[in-house]
Motif scaffolding. Structure first.
Motif, PDB file in Angstrom:
ATOM      1  N   LEU A 108       0.842  -1.190   0.000  1.00 56.05           N
ATOM      2  CA  LEU A 108       0.000   0.000   0.000  1.00 56.05           C
ATOM      3  C   LEU A 108       0.880   1.244   0.000  1.00 56.05           C
ATOM      4  N   LYS A 109       0.334   2.365  -0.462  1.00 54.16           N
ATOM      5  CA  LYS A 109       1.113   3.588  -0.554  1.00 54.16           C
ATOM      6  C   LYS A 109       1.191   4.338   0.766  1.00 54.16           C
ATOM      7  N   SER A 110       0.189   4.159   1.645  1.00 53.86           N
ATOM      8  CA  SER A 110       0.184   4.899   2.906  1.00 53.86           C
ATOM      9  C   SER A 110      -0.493   4.074   3.991  1.00 53.86           C
ATOM     10  N   LYS A 111      -0.257   4.503   5.249  1.00 57.66           N
ATOM     11  CA  LYS A 111      -0.879   3.817   6.382  1.00 57.66           C
ATOM     12  C   LYS A 111      -2.376   4.088   6.454  1.00 57.66           C
ATOM     13  N   SER A 112      -2.827   5.157   5.807  1.00 60.63           N
ATOM     14  CA  SER A 112      -4.266   5.434   5.834  1.00 60.63           C
ATOM     15  C   SER A 112      -5.041   4.303   5.173  1.00 60.63           C
ATOM     16  N   GLY A 113      -4.441   3.670   4.177  1.00 59.29           N
ATOM     17  CA  GLY A 113      -5.080   2.510   3.557  1.00 59.29           C
ATOM     18  C   GLY A 113      -5.210   1.362   4.524  1.00 59.29           C
ATOM     19  N   VAL A 114      -4.185   1.178   5.376  1.00 53.35           N
ATOM     20  CA  VAL A 114      -4.244   0.133   6.401  1.00 53.35           C
ATOM     21  C   VAL A 114      -5.360   0.436   7.387  1.00 53.35           C
ATOM     22  N   HIS A 115      -5.466   1.703   7.802  1.00 52.82           N
ATOM     23  CA  HIS A 115      -6.525   2.101   8.742  1.00 52.82           C
ATOM     24  C   HIS A 115      -7.910   1.780   8.180  1.00 52.82           C
ATOM     25  N   ARG A 116      -8.100   2.049   6.904  1.00 51.69           N
ATOM     26  CA  ARG A 116      -9.405   1.770   6.290  1.00 51.69           C
ATOM     27  C   ARG A 116      -9.703   0.275   6.269  1.00 51.69           C
ATOM     28  N   LEU A 117      -8.691  -0.530   5.960  1.00 55.32           N
ATOM     29  CA  LEU A 117      -8.890  -1.982   5.935  1.00 55.32           C
ATOM     30  C   LEU A 117      -9.174  -2.521   7.337  1.00 55.32           C
ATOM     31  N   ILE A 118      -8.432  -2.025   8.324  1.00 59.38           N
ATOM     32  CA  ILE A 118      -8.649  -2.461   9.707  1.00 59.38           C
ATOM     33  C   ILE A 118     -10.065  -2.107  10.146  1.00 59.38           C
ATOM     34  N   SER A 119     -10.505  -0.879   9.835  1.00 60.12           N
ATOM     35  CA  SER A 119     -11.857  -0.456  10.220  1.00 60.12           C
ATOM     36  C   SER A 119     -12.914  -1.324   9.550  1.00 60.12           C
ATOM     37  N   ALA A 120     -12.691  -1.673   8.279  1.00 60.82           N
ATOM     38  CA  ALA A 120     -13.654  -2.521   7.570  1.00 60.82           C
ATOM     39  C   ALA A 120     -13.720  -3.918   8.192  1.00 60.82           C
ATOM     40  N   LEU A 121     -12.580  -4.465   8.580  1.00 59.12           N
ATOM     41  CA  LEU A 121     -12.564  -5.785   9.219  1.00 59.12           C
ATOM     42  C   LEU A 121     -13.216  -5.733  10.597  1.00 59.12           C
ATOM     43  N   GLU A 122     -13.040  -4.599  11.299  1.00 57.97           N
ATOM     44  CA  GLU A 122     -13.713  -4.424  12.590  1.00 57.97           C
ATOM     45  C   GLU A 122     -15.224  -4.377  12.415  1.00 57.97           C
ATOM     46  N   GLU A 123     -15.671  -3.623  11.433  1.00 57.98           N
ATOM     47  CA  GLU A 123     -17.116  -3.491  11.201  1.00 57.98           C
ATOM     48  C   GLU A 123     -17.757  -4.831  10.857  1.00 57.98           C
ATOM     49  N   ARG A 124     -16.991  -5.703  10.208  1.00 54.50           N
ATOM     50  CA  ARG A 124     -17.506  -7.022   9.833  1.00 54.50           C
ATOM     51  C   ARG A 124     -17.242  -8.072  10.904  1.00 54.50           C
ATOM     52  N   HIS A 125     -16.688  -7.627  12.033  1.00 52.61           N
ATOM     53  CA  HIS A 125     -16.472  -8.494  13.206  1.00 52.61           C
ATOM     54  C   HIS A 125     -15.505  -9.640  12.919  1.00 52.61           C
ATOM     55  N   PHE A 126     -14.457  -9.355  12.108  1.00 54.88           N
ATOM     56  CA  PHE A 126     -13.392 -10.330  11.915  1.00 54.88           C
ATOM     57  C   PHE A 126     -12.245 -10.095  12.897  1.00 54.88           C
ATOM     58  N   ILE A 127     -12.056  -8.843  13.290  1.00 56.76           N
ATOM     59  CA  ILE A 127     -10.997  -8.503  14.240  1.00 56.76           C
ATOM     60  C   ILE A 127     -11.532  -7.478  15.226  1.00 56.76           C
ATOM     61  N   ARG A 128     -10.778  -7.277  16.306  1.00 55.78           N
ATOM     62  CA  ARG A 128     -11.057  -6.153  17.205  1.00 55.78           C
ATOM     63  C   ARG A 128      -9.746  -5.620  17.739  1.00 55.78           C
ATOM     64  N   ARG A 129      -9.740  -4.331  18.040  1.00 55.76           N
ATOM     65  CA  ARG A 129      -8.569  -3.708  18.641  1.00 55.76           C
ATOM     66  C   ARG A 129      -8.657  -3.853  20.151  1.00 55.76           C
ATOM     67  N   LEU A 130      -7.551  -4.189  20.791  1.00 52.80           N
ATOM     68  CA  LEU A 130      -7.519  -4.347  22.240  1.00 52.80           C
ATOM     69  C   LEU A 130      -7.271  -2.984  22.879  1.00 52.80           C
ATOM     70  N   PRO A 131      -8.120  -2.573  23.832  1.00 49.21           N
ATOM     71  CA  PRO A 131      -7.986  -1.240  24.425  1.00 49.21           C
ATOM     72  C   PRO A 131      -6.701  -1.082  25.222  1.00 49.21           C
ATOM     73  N   ASN A 132      -6.152   0.141  25.164  1.00 50.46           N
ATOM     74  CA  ASN A 132      -4.957   0.510  25.945  1.00 50.46           C
ATOM     75  C   ASN A 132      -3.717  -0.290  25.579  1.00 50.46           C
ATOM     76  N   ARG A 133      -3.721  -0.876  24.398  1.00 51.41           N
ATOM     77  CA  ARG A 133      -2.541  -1.610  23.971  1.00 51.41           C
ATOM     78  C   ARG A 133      -2.063  -1.063  22.631  1.00 51.41           C
ATOM     79  N   ALA A 134      -0.767  -0.801  22.567  1.00 48.60           N
ATOM     80  CA  ALA A 134      -0.219  -0.322  21.312  1.00 48.60           C
ATOM     81  C   ALA A 134      -0.202  -1.468  20.303  1.00 48.60           C
ATOM     82  N   ARG A 135      -0.624  -1.200  19.083  1.00 50.39           N
ATOM     83  CA  ARG A 135      -0.615  -2.108  17.926  1.00 50.39           C
ATOM     84  C   ARG A 135      -1.109  -3.513  18.262  1.00 50.39           C
ATOM     85  N   ALA A 136      -2.175  -3.629  19.047  1.00 48.16           N
ATOM     86  CA  ALA A 136      -2.682  -4.942  19.443  1.00 48.16           C
ATOM     87  C   ALA A 136      -4.023  -5.216  18.782  1.00 48.16           C
ATOM     88  N   LEU A 137      -4.087  -6.335  18.049  1.00 53.05           N
ATOM     89  CA  LEU A 137      -5.314  -6.762  17.381  1.00 53.05           C
ATOM     90  C   LEU A 137      -5.607  -8.201  17.761  1.00 53.05           C
TER      91      LEU A 137
END
Length: 225
Positions: free
Chosen positions: A35-64
């Motif tokens: 990908l050309k930028s990290k913003s693309g990664v953010h969009r993909l992560i958000s899409a996977l979160e919305e579809r309930h494939f992943i979740r971000r762990l609170p208060n943890r750096a770079r934890a999925l």
């Protein structure tokens, strides 16, 4: 249904968690997916979160955490490697990332003496995860010496698990009259609440129950040298 990039990212995160127990950084994800930028990664992560494939762990750096895998990924594990279009992950879902450092909110200073104002401002404090148990936590810088006999010194960082109740004998963050906070042993004394210091030079503090609100229980202590 996932897009090709979403599918690739989910596979990459799952493989990395299985290999190391730590989720990849956004920079590593960007490079892996070309990908050309990290913003693309953010969009993909958000899409996977919305579809309930992943979740971000609170208060943890770079934890999925992987919550589930698509059927086509699971089925790929039984195909010959030459025919599979994606990396072949184990059929089990990867455990939560075992990051060893958490970023706790740091809310000002708290008195281990006479009550002073606390819960002001919001910075963060890096804390080893091994010092904490389950639940939501925050940190406070200790001011004063009234808890020295409990090993809590001026300048230490109190790691506090959020709670609204406490048992007699527990060390708590108590908010007095909704204005000032202090770190003390919590005890009931008849119809009163008694907050005990751990320093013989200080006297216990007694309040009516309506004056005291528990803000958390001491979970750990961090000291910098």
């Amino acid at each position: 249904m996932l897009t090709r990039k979403q599918h690739e990212l989910l596979c990459f995160i799952n493989d990395r968690l299985n290999d190391t127990g730590v989720s990849p950084s956004f920079e590593e994800m960007k490079e892996a997916l070309d990908l050309k930028s990290k913003s693309g990664v953010h969009r993909l992560i958000s899409a996977l979160e919305e579809r309930h494939f992943i979740r971000r762990l609170p208060n943890r750096a770079r934890a999925l955490e992987i919550l589930r895998l698509p059927d086509q990924i699971k089925a790929a594990g039984s195909e010959p490697a030459a025919k599979a279009n994606v990396a072949t992950p184990p059929s089990r879902i990867a455990p939560a990332a075992a990051n060893d450092v958490l970023e706790l909110p740091l809310h000002g200073r708290i008195a281990a003496g006479m009550p002073i104002e606390a819960m002001e401002g919001q910075n963060s404090l890096s804390v080893p995860a091994a010092l904490l148990g389950p639940g939501e936590h925050y940190a406070l810088e200790v001011s004063g010496d009234s808890m020295v006999e409990a090993g809590i010194l001026d300048g230490d960082y109190a790691l506090v698990r959020k709670a609204e109740t406490a048992r007699d004998g527990e060390i708590v963050v108590a908010l007095i009259d909704d204005a000032e906070a202090t770190l003390k042993y919590f005890r009931h004394e008849g119809s009163m609440i008694r907050l005990d210091p751990a320093n013989r030079s200080y006297d216990p503090q007694r309040y009516r129950p309506g004056q005291v609100r528990i803000q958390g229980r001491l979970a750990g202590l961090l000291r910098r040298y």
